[in-house]
Design a protein around this motif. Structure first.
Motif, PDB file in Angstrom:
ATOM      1  N   GLU A   1       0.842  -1.187   0.000  1.00 44.84           N
ATOM      2  CA  GLU A   1       0.000   0.000   0.000  1.00 44.84           C
ATOM      3  C   GLU A   1       0.882   1.243   0.000  1.00 44.84           C
TER       4      GLU A   1
ATOM      5  N   LEU B   1       0.785  -5.989   1.634  1.00 42.97           N
ATOM      6  CA  LEU B   1      -0.488  -6.690   1.558  1.00 42.97           C
ATOM      7  C   LEU B   1      -0.320  -8.127   1.104  1.00 42.97           C
TER       8      LEU B   1
ATOM      9  N   VAL C   1      -2.106   1.212  -4.485  1.00 45.88           N
ATOM     10  CA  VAL C   1      -1.180   0.109  -4.220  1.00 45.88           C
ATOM     11  C   VAL C   1      -0.212  -0.027  -5.387  1.00 45.88           C
TER      12      VAL C   1
ATOM     13  N   SER D   1      -6.366  -6.682  -2.940  1.00 45.14           N
ATOM     14  CA  SER D   1      -5.797  -5.532  -2.237  1.00 45.14           C
ATOM     15  C   SER D   1      -6.830  -4.451  -1.961  1.00 45.14           C
TER      16      SER D   1
END
Length: 419
Positions: free
Chosen positions: A39, A46, A243, A267
């Motif tokens: 992130e 993640l 991300v 994500s």
């Protein structure tokens, strides 16, 4: 060390297992497979798989080449109209190439577009010579910048990404580069979403399909050489969340993009609140059991103290074991039956993680791809281990051998509750 691999149950058929391996293990290019998602704002990881293992970057190398172009543009050492002249050496570079003849020139803006869209190797060399006087001096600058950015496991030997045994990087380092170019040059970042470039009467289309197929994806770069497999550095934004994701070593473009889309989808998935808690009596040295279910917007997680006969609960994906177990009623007959169904037989371990969320990501992706929900996360020896459960001993060994034939690490775990 984090290990992640994916599989399915032998009992559901060898064909499903083979399809699942092809779609998700992607083993392998000659240096292996890596994936990494981080992130942007929080720098929270993640997802990761072999994120620090050496890989060949292929044409993602050109992101560093572009970083240095943007740096010189920002410092006003050059401008978008600066001519990029092609030496005989640059013009003779192996494809992919724009095909500019020796002695001819193009603008810096066209060079940028050609690097991003066409992934032109001849342009990369010409740019290097324009900015640093020679390819050798430019490569020195690439490596200096890599160190400054914290890309500690990256070495460049050329500006384009054609194979060189010493030109290696990692998924984590490439994400670092992607974040750096986004943060340092917001004025030029939009160039990575360029879809076409024209030269000599020919219009070339972008190799990066993720920007078209995944809403919110807006860059960065693809890459491929035979030694590396199919590579991709991507970024996507939804709402206030951005991300950066890396996939290295895919078998082909379609499968690589499928992995990337899955990673990006997961994500941006909303944080799930635990709507139910399942009580299980302690029968094994396990402290976490995760059983995802399709169509249910919740995770079902139980924490168990292996030194106590009463379970305890923590309804959060950031799991922390309580200091003392909480008191809970004895499990019902249905709960005991469910426990016996899930934990009967041996297991095949396909992943081990230091962080629960990494293991949970693996379990979710496995369930998402296969529809199989007999997946356990076991906290043992300081690691969260991803188990495929419910095998006979013979089935477990057969499944693991098949996985190994696809270069996926695994081993059989005997169920302590089975004599």
């Amino acid at each position: 060390m984090r290990i992640q691999h994916r599989t399915t149950f032998l009992a559901q058929g060898v064909l499903m297992l083979l399809a699942f391996l092809i779609l998700t293990s992607l083993a392998m290019a000659s240096t292996g497979f890596s994936a990494y998602v981080v992130e942007h704002k929080t720098k929270r990881v993640l997802y990761e798989h072999s994120a620090d293992e050496p890989r060949y970057p292929a044409s993602i190398t050109k992101v560093m080449t572009l970083y240095l172009v943007f740096e010189d543009l920002k410092k006003k050492k050059i401008n978008l109209k600066t001519p990029v002249k092609f030496s005989a050496y640059a013009a003779s570079t192996e494809p992919s190439k724009l095909g500019v003849k020796a002695g001819d020139s193009i603008s810096m803006k066209l060079a940028i577009d050609a690097l991003i869209v066409k992934s032109a190797n001849d342009v990369a060399v010409a740019v290097a010579e324009t900015l640093a006087g020679s390819e050798k001096e430019f490569v020195k600058r690439m490596n200096q910048k890599a160190k400054q950015l914290g890309m500690h496991n990256t070495t460049f030997r050329n500006p384009h990404g054609l194979f060189h045994a010493e030109q290696v990087t990692t998924a984590r380092d490439l994400a670092t580069l992607g974040i750096a170019i986004y943060e340092h040059f917001p004025k030029y970042y939009d160039y990575f979403s360029t879809e076409t470039v024209s030269y000599g009467g020919i219009t070339h289309k972008s190799h990066n399909q993720i920007t078209k197929t995944f809403p919110g994806a807006d860059g960065l770069k693809t890459g491929y050489i035979r030694k590396s497999g199919s590579n991709l550095l991507s970024s996507a934004k939804k709402g206030r969340k951005r991300v950066f994701a890396v996939v290295l070593g895919g078998r082909n473009t379609k499968e690589r993009d499928g992995i990337m889309e899955s990673l990006l989808t997961e994500s941006f998935a909303p944080v799930r609140q635990y709507r139910q808690q399942i009580d299980y009596a302690v029968v094994m040295d396990q402290t976490v059991l995760f059983t995802p279910r399709k169509g249910v917007n919740s995770d079902k997680t139980v924490l168990r103290d292996v030194k106590s006969k009463t379970p305890k609960f923590e309804p959060s994906p950031q799991i922390k074991l309580a200091a003392k177990p909480q008191s809970n009623p004895a499990p019902t007959k249905q709960q005991i039956a469910k426990r016996q169904e899930l934990l009967t037989g041996d297991a095949v371990q396909v992943g081990a993680f230091t962080h629960y969320q990494d293991a949970q990501n693996q379990a979710r992706l496995t369930e998402r791809r296969t529809g199989i929900n007999r997946i356990s996360i076991v906290h043992e020896g300081g690691l969260y281990k991803v188990w495929l459960t419910g095998f006979s001993n013979t089935e477990a060994h057969s499944t693991c051998e098949l996985l190994k034939s696809y270069r996926s690490s695994c081993f059989v775990v005997r169920n302590p509750s089975v004599n």
